[in-house]
Design a protein around this motif. Structure first.
Motif, PDB file in Angstrom:
ATOM      1  N   PRO A 455      36.548  22.602  22.840  1.00  0.00           N
ATOM      2  CA  PRO A 455      36.999  22.264  24.203  1.00  0.00           C
ATOM      3  C   PRO A 455      38.292  21.446  24.237  1.00  0.00           C
ATOM      4  CG  PRO A 455      34.651  21.781  23.909  1.00  0.00           C
ATOM      5  CD  PRO A 455      35.210  22.055  22.561  1.00  0.00           C
ATOM      6  N   HIS A 456      38.645  20.830  23.124  1.00  0.00           N
ATOM      7  CA  HIS A 456      39.823  19.941  23.105  1.00  0.00           C
ATOM      8  C   HIS A 456      41.025  20.584  22.402  1.00  0.00           C
ATOM      9  CE1 HIS A 456      37.077  16.732  24.371  1.00  0.00           C
ATOM     10  NE2 HIS A 456      36.235  17.199  23.448  1.00  0.00           N
ATOM     11  N   LEU A 457      40.883  21.859  22.060  1.00  0.00           N
ATOM     12  CA  LEU A 457      41.910  22.544  21.283  1.00  0.00           C
ATOM     13  C   LEU A 457      43.261  22.531  21.982  1.00  0.00           C
ATOM     14  CD1 LEU A 457      42.026  23.987  18.598  1.00  0.00           C
ATOM     15  CD2 LEU A 457      41.328  26.094  19.720  1.00  0.00           C
ATOM     16  N   GLU A 458      43.250  22.829  23.262  1.00  0.00           N
ATOM     17  CA  GLU A 458      44.509  22.910  24.012  1.00  0.00           C
ATOM     18  C   GLU A 458      45.178  21.545  24.111  1.00  0.00           C
ATOM     19  OE1 GLU A 458      46.148  24.754  28.234  1.00  0.00           O
ATOM     20  OE2 GLU A 458      44.109  25.213  27.538  1.00  0.00           O
ATOM     21  N   GLN A 459      44.383  20.516  24.332  1.00  0.00           N
ATOM     22  CA  GLN A 459      44.937  19.153  24.416  1.00  0.00           C
ATOM     23  C   GLN A 459      45.627  18.774  23.104  1.00  0.00           C
ATOM     24  OE1 GLN A 459      41.968  16.095  24.643  1.00  0.00           O
ATOM     25  NE2 GLN A 459      43.437  14.456  25.079  1.00  0.00           N
ATOM     26  N   ILE A 460      44.983  19.097  21.985  1.00  0.00           N
ATOM     27  CA  ILE A 460      45.554  18.762  20.672  1.00  0.00           C
ATOM     28  C   ILE A 460      46.839  19.550  20.433  1.00  0.00           C
ATOM     29  CG2 ILE A 460      45.153  18.787  18.177  1.00  0.00           C
ATOM     30  CD1 ILE A 460      42.100  18.682  18.890  1.00  0.00           C
ATOM     31  N   ALA A 461      46.774  20.871  20.677  1.00  0.00           N
ATOM     32  CA  ALA A 461      47.940  21.725  20.423  1.00  0.00           C
ATOM     33  C   ALA A 461      49.113  21.338  21.320  1.00  0.00           C
ATOM     34  CB  ALA A 461      47.564  23.184  20.636  1.00  0.00           C
ATOM     35  N   ASN A 462      48.831  21.018  22.576  1.00  0.00           N
ATOM     36  CA  ASN A 462      49.895  20.602  23.499  1.00  0.00           C
ATOM     37  C   ASN A 462      50.573  19.328  23.015  1.00  0.00           C
ATOM     38  OD1 ASN A 462      49.545  22.728  25.238  1.00  0.00           O
ATOM     39  ND2 ASN A 462      48.167  21.647  26.621  1.00  0.00           N
ATOM     40  N   THR A 463      49.772  18.405  22.490  1.00  0.00           N
ATOM     41  CA  THR A 463      50.338  17.147  21.972  1.00  0.00           C
ATOM     42  C   THR A 463      51.238  17.413  20.769  1.00  0.00           C
ATOM     43  OG1 THR A 463      48.385  15.925  22.719  1.00  0.00           O
ATOM     44  CG2 THR A 463      49.782  14.859  21.074  1.00  0.00           C
ATOM     45  N   LEU A 464      50.760  18.229  19.839  1.00  0.00           N
ATOM     46  CA  LEU A 464      51.551  18.523  18.633  1.00  0.00           C
ATOM     47  C   LEU A 464      52.863  19.228  18.980  1.00  0.00           C
ATOM     48  CD1 LEU A 464      48.782  19.743  16.148  1.00  0.00           C
ATOM     49  CD2 LEU A 464      49.843  17.488  16.262  1.00  0.00           C
ATOM     50  N   ALA A 465      52.835  20.042  20.049  1.00  0.00           N
ATOM     51  CA  ALA A 465      54.031  20.811  20.425  1.00  0.00           C
ATOM     52  C   ALA A 465      55.003  20.013  21.291  1.00  0.00           C
ATOM     53  CB  ALA A 465      53.613  22.083  21.156  1.00  0.00           C
ATOM     54  N   GLN A 466      54.615  18.803  21.702  1.00  0.00           N
ATOM     55  CA  GLN A 466      55.524  17.970  22.500  1.00  0.00           C
ATOM     56  C   GLN A 466      56.805  17.677  21.711  1.00  0.00           C
ATOM     57  OE1 GLN A 466      53.971  14.308  24.098  1.00  0.00           O
ATOM     58  NE2 GLN A 466      52.111  15.286  24.859  1.00  0.00           N
ATOM     59  N   PRO A 467      57.957  17.737  22.365  1.00  0.00           N
ATOM     60  CA  PRO A 467      59.216  17.434  21.656  1.00  0.00           C
ATOM     61  C   PRO A 467      59.195  16.067  20.968  1.00  0.00           C
ATOM     62  CG  PRO A 467      59.668  18.375  23.813  1.00  0.00           C
ATOM     63  CD  PRO A 467      58.190  18.154  23.762  1.00  0.00           C
ATOM     64  N   ASP A 468      58.593  15.070  21.632  1.00  0.00           N
ATOM     65  CA  ASP A 468      58.544  13.728  21.035  1.00  0.00           C
ATOM     66  C   ASP A 468      57.742  13.703  19.747  1.00  0.00           C
ATOM     67  OD1 ASP A 468      60.004  12.776  23.080  1.00  0.00           O
ATOM     68  OD2 ASP A 468      58.371  11.776  24.132  1.00  0.00           O
ATOM     69  N   VAL A 469      56.837  14.658  19.592  1.00  0.00           N
ATOM     70  CA  VAL A 469      55.993  14.693  18.389  1.00  0.00           C
ATOM     71  C   VAL A 469      56.590  15.596  17.324  1.00  0.00           C
ATOM     72  CG1 VAL A 469      53.711  15.314  17.486  1.00  0.00           C
ATOM     73  CG2 VAL A 469      53.914  14.173  19.706  1.00  0.00           C
ATOM     74  N   CYS A 470      56.900  16.849  17.675  1.00  0.00           N
ATOM     75  CA  CYS A 470      57.293  17.786  16.614  1.00  0.00           C
ATOM     76  C   CYS A 470      58.798  17.817  16.354  1.00  0.00           C
ATOM     77  CB  CYS A 470      56.765  19.188  16.907  1.00  0.00           C
ATOM     78  SG  CYS A 470      57.542  20.018  18.296  1.00  0.00           S
ATOM     79  N   GLN A 471      59.619  17.213  17.224  1.00  0.00           N
ATOM     80  CA  GLN A 471      61.072  17.292  17.023  1.00  0.00           C
ATOM     81  C   GLN A 471      61.726  15.938  16.735  1.00  0.00           C
ATOM     82  OE1 GLN A 471      62.877  19.248  20.390  1.00  0.00           O
ATOM     83  NE2 GLN A 471      61.410  20.938  20.363  1.00  0.00           N
ATOM     84  N   GLU A 472      60.924  14.881  16.777  1.00  0.00           N
ATOM     85  CA  GLU A 472      61.511  13.535  16.736  1.00  0.00           C
ATOM     86  C   GLU A 472      61.879  13.090  15.321  1.00  0.00           C
ATOM     87  OE1 GLU A 472      62.820  10.107  18.779  1.00  0.00           O
ATOM     88  OE2 GLU A 472      62.111  12.010  19.553  1.00  0.00           O
ATOM     89  N   TYR A 473      61.096  13.512  14.319  1.00  0.00           N
ATOM     90  CA  TYR A 473      61.278  12.984  12.962  1.00  0.00           C
ATOM     91  C   TYR A 473      61.507  14.124  11.972  1.00  0.00           C
ATOM     92  CZ  TYR A 473      59.066   8.997  15.247  1.00  0.00           C
ATOM     93  OH  TYR A 473      58.764   7.981  16.107  1.00  0.00           O
ATOM     94  N   GLN A 474      62.383  13.868  11.001  1.00  0.00           N
ATOM     95  CA  GLN A 474      62.696  14.904  10.013  1.00  0.00           C
ATOM     96  C   GLN A 474      62.227  14.554   8.610  1.00  0.00           C
ATOM     97  OE1 GLN A 474      66.719  16.461  10.160  1.00  0.00           O
ATOM     98  NE2 GLN A 474      66.925  15.900  12.299  1.00  0.00           N
ATOM     99  N   GLN A 475      61.541  13.389   8.452  1.00  0.00           N
ATOM    100  CA  GLN A 475      61.052  13.041   7.114  1.00  0.00           C
ATOM    101  C   GLN A 475      60.103  14.124   6.614  1.00  0.00           C
ATOM    102  OE1 GLN A 475      60.758  10.869   9.834  1.00  0.00           O
ATOM    103  NE2 GLN A 475      60.582   8.773   9.076  1.00  0.00           N
TER     104      GLN A 475
END
Length: 843
Positions: A455-475
């Protein structure tokens, strides 16, 4: 009885009468005499097998004299005296009668600040005699508490290891004999024991630990804190016997110490740490003691837990497979002390010693296995502790903590842990280690049962795909953990991931676009393949076909703000390159994106990278952009509205670099066949002047690309160009014959050859004679070039020119033949003109 007693007295009198002379000899100055006297006393008493009652009488009479010998200057005399006294104590029926004389003497010899007995072996014998006295005298030693404690304080710290061990043994026996008195001074032994607990000999350490157990057990308990840290250190001891001794002592305290309830929170971690010991014997011992402690607590608190009994005995759903659930008492013990255990765990996980951190990280999993869903109320500090531990340089600490995080996922409801974890993922508290929340999230998700996670799959995936999460760091570490989260979702939820396929693909594209590490890119591709598999798709192409429209909309939303630092330009590169022929199905959606991002006022570096990407695609247009023939419909607009504005000359090196990248894209467009000659012809008035202008670029690569582009353009539409348009081309190409780059010269000559072959009947040689004459004259200059390969290439171009106006060319060749360094090439050219058909020459 009276007769027997009288007989014993008589026998004792006889023995003493026989010993009178030997006793006198003990006062002699001659040490050999004293020694012989002691040996004879031993032979006539303890060695002779006298009855116990006779020995008692004799011992009482001899004791003072023998004790005096304990300070004899001769070591052998002292040794024999100790032996005799020890044997008397062992054999007499009432050894306690000797205590009023024995204890003060031993206290003087062994219990002062300076130990008077210099010989190690004799100190050992004296302490062994004291131990024997404790064993045989028992409670009679109670009045001599001070003397005993003084002696043990000194002898526990004795330099001789065997004396230390014997003293510890003596302390244990004394504590057990007089517990009601021992507790009054027990704490005086704590300091010497703790000073000795790290002795280099493992057997000494074992003895000290056993003595510590007795001292605390029979003491007031006030010194518990003084010993716990030392015992905790011994859990890392190299000797298994030492670790076993700690386990036994702590287990005994948990079971039998009077005030144990006050110390549960301090003792539980020590015993549970042994459950993860590398030695099976210690693990089994610790587990057994722990079960006993839990069962005892359960029995003692039966009324308190009666209401919960049924509920607490039922295993929670999705309990970890293959793991034995701890007993109710054990679980309750941990649950009720967890609030005090968590801060201690947090503290020890930052200890400077690696073994401490490793053992603490192992302990954390054991505790969470006991607390089950009760860890929910401590989730915030537990997560903070895990974030900190995940930055540890020791891999074992990190892996142990991730195992603990997995247990949190098993027992804590997702709605609870996701609220905290996803907030931390979105706004990491540590700027230097922003990946720790992702690492913990991956582990927690790995432990969460699929039915609860779905039931929480979409919430998790949406968070991971947020620009602040997936585009912010390059380490690298951050991107690795991002992929780990995706992988967990794919493995945990497999086919259910179809509902979040787009978000997952966005994350995978972003990781590839930001990473320069081959292993990360490969891992992202593997995850994309897995995403296809769980959805039943045949290939990544199908995956891109499924989401291409959404992906291009995703990029278009921010295209107006793109710069060279924007991850979106890199994401675009990944999408169009990896989607292969699929991108050709979405050209109408792609073109506005390209037009906007390649406007001449946009960031130069961004434009260069996009042109480079497009050049790769256009070279293989039929398998990429033009796979459906749709790009050809757009190519004229693309050339006119995107490429040509970027070819306009502007000052500066950066502008020149942009023109060079645009030229490479133009060349790829011409070569790849994505634009028709008819479309090209419509734009020749705009295109050719800009390409001719580029022939004067400062950069060699720019000039080369311009030459090649011009050459390809002439090849494609040269025969359709108006003579006036053609006559504007060759002078610029002639200039390039003097280029500093041999490659540019060569390509310029090829272009001139193509120019000559593209002259049709519409090009009147007589009318255009001045142009041809100038061209021939310039080429003939280079026919005398120092480089023979250039001469040969020029010769081939002039042979093509001979088909256009042979008479003019013959005249020009004859005019310069004698001026050249060698007439060889001129003669070859004249011979070639002569060999042409008559009508051609006549023209």
């Amino acid at each position: 009885m009276a007769a027997m007693a009288a007989g014993d007295e008589h026998a004792a009198s006889e023995v003493l009468r026989g010993l009178a002379r030997h006793l006198n000899c003990l006062n002699e100055d001659n040490k050999s005499t004293r020694k012989r006297a002691l040996e004879l006393i031993k032979r006539e008493t303890v060695d002779k097998g006298l009855s116990s009652s006779v020995l008692q009488e004799v011992f009482s009479a001899l004791l003072k004299s023998l004790l005096k010998c304990l300070s004899d200057p001769m070591e052998r005399c002292r040794e024999t005296a100790i032996t005799v006294i020890t044997e008397f104590i062992r054999c007499v029926p009432k050894p306690e009668e000797s205590l009023p004389y024995l204890m003060p003497c031993l206290a003087q010899r062994l219990g002062e600040k300076e130990i008077l007995e210099p010989a190690e072996e004799l100190r050992l014998s004296a302490v062994e005699m004291l131990t024997l006295s404790v064993e045989v005298c028992g409670k009679h030693l109670a009045p001599y508490l001070n003397e005993m404690m003084n002696i043990l304080q000194r002898t526990i710290g004795d330099p001789f290891p065997d004396v230390k061990r014997e003293s510890c043994k003596c302390a244990v026996k004394f504590a057990e004999c007089v517990p009601e008195h021992f507790h009054m001074q027990a704490e005086s032994l704590v300091k010497p024991l703790m000073q000795t607990i790290s002795h280099q000999h493992s057997r000494v350490r074992v003895s000290v630990i056993e003595a510590t157990g007795a001292v605390i057990q029979h003491g007031t308990g006030k010194n518990m804190d003084d010993v716990l840290s030392h015992l905790a250190q011994r859990l890392f001891d190299d000797s298994p016997q030492v670790r076993k001794a700690v386990t036994v002592v702590v287990g005994d305290w948990l079971l039998h110490m009077r005030d144990r309830y006050s110390y549960f929170h301090k003792l539980i971690p020590l015993l549970l740490s042994s459950i993860t010991d590398e030695i099976p014997e210690i693990r089994f011992l610790a587990a057994d003691l722990w079960k006993q402690a839990g069962a005892q607590w359960e029995k003692e608190n039966e009324d308190d837990i009666k209401d919960k009994m049924d509920f607490l005995l039922t295993p929670p759903p999705f309990y970890p497979a293959g793991v034995e659930r701890p007993g109710l008492g054990c679980r309750e013990l941990v649950v009720r002390n967890l609030g005090r255990l968590v801060p201690a765990i947090t503290h020890d996980l930052t200890d400077w010693l690696v073994p401490t951190r490793v053992r603490t990280s192992q302990l954390l999993s054991v505790l969470l296995l006991h607390t089950e869903d009760h860890s929910t109320q401590h989730l915030q500090p537990l997560l903070a502790t895990l974030y900190q531990a995940c930055t540890d340089t020791e891999k074992e600490v990190v892996s142990n903590c991730l195992a603990a995080a997995k247990l949190l996922g098993t027992f804590v409801p997702p709605v609870v842990f996701l609220k905290l974890l996803l907030d931390h993922v979105t706004t990491p508290s540590s700027s230097s280690h922003p990946w720790t929340p992702l690492m913990v999230l991956a582990a927690v998700l790995g432990g969460c049962p699929k039915p609860l996670l779905k039931p929480h799959l979409e919430q998790i995936a949406n968070t991971l795909a947020q620009p602040d999460v997936c585009q912010e760091y390059q380490q690298v570490m951050y991107l690795e953990q991002l992929l780990a989260c995706v992988d967990v979702l794919l493995h945990q939820c497999d086919s259910d991931c179809g509902s979040v396929s787009l978000q997952v693909l966005q994350v995978l594209i972003t990781v590839q676009s930001l990473s320069t590490e081959p292993h990360l890119i490969e891992k992202a591709l593997e995850s994309a393949q897995l995403l296809c598999k769980v959805q039943g798709l045949d290939s990544r192409m199908e995956l891109y076909r499924q989401h291409m429209g959404q992906l291009l909309d995703w990029l278009a939303a921010s295209v107006n703000t793109w710069s060279s630092y924007s991850p979106q330009r890199l994401q675009l590169n990944i999408i169009v390159i990896q989607s292969g022929p699929v991108i050709g199905e979405f050209v109408s959606q792609l073109m506005p994106l390209l037009r906007c991002s390649l406007q001449s006022d946009k960031d130069p570096e961004m434009r260069m990278s996009i042109f480079t990407m497009l050049a790769k695609l256009l070279l293989d247009a039929t398998n990429t952009l033009d796979s459906q023939g749709h790009f050809r419909e757009e190519s004229e607009k693309f050339l006119c509205n995107v490429l040509l504005p970027n070819l306009v000359w502007r000052a500066g090196r950066t502008a020149a670099a942009v023109r060079t990248s645009a030229l490479s894209c133009l060349l790829a467009l011409l070569h790849g066949g994505a634009i028709t000659p008819g479309q090209l012809l419509c734009l020749e008035e705009k295109l050719i002047p800009l390409v001719l202008s580029a022939l004067d670029e400062d950069s060699q690569m720019g000039r080369l690309l311009a030459c090649r582009s011009l050459s390809t353009t002439v090849r494609l539409i040269g025969t359709s160009l108006h003579p006036e348009a053609l006559n504007k081309i060759y002078p610029e190409l002639l200039k390039r014959l003097d280029d500093s780059s041999e490659e540019v010269r060569s390509v310029a000559l090829q272009a001139l050859g193509l120019w000559l072959t593209s002259l049709t009947k519409d090009y009147n040689p007589e009318f255009c004679t001045p142009h041809l004459q100038f061209l021939f004259q310039q080429l003939l200059l280079h026919l005398d070039d120092p480089d023979s390969s250039v001469q040969e290439q020029v010769l081939e171009v002039l042979k093509k020119g001979s088909l256009v106006h042979p008479t003019l060319l013959r005249r020009e060749v004859e005019a310069v033949r004698d001026q050249q360094r060698s007439p060889l090439y001129c003669d070859q050219l004249l011979q070639h003109i002569s060999s042409l058909p008559t009508e051609t020459t006549a023209e």
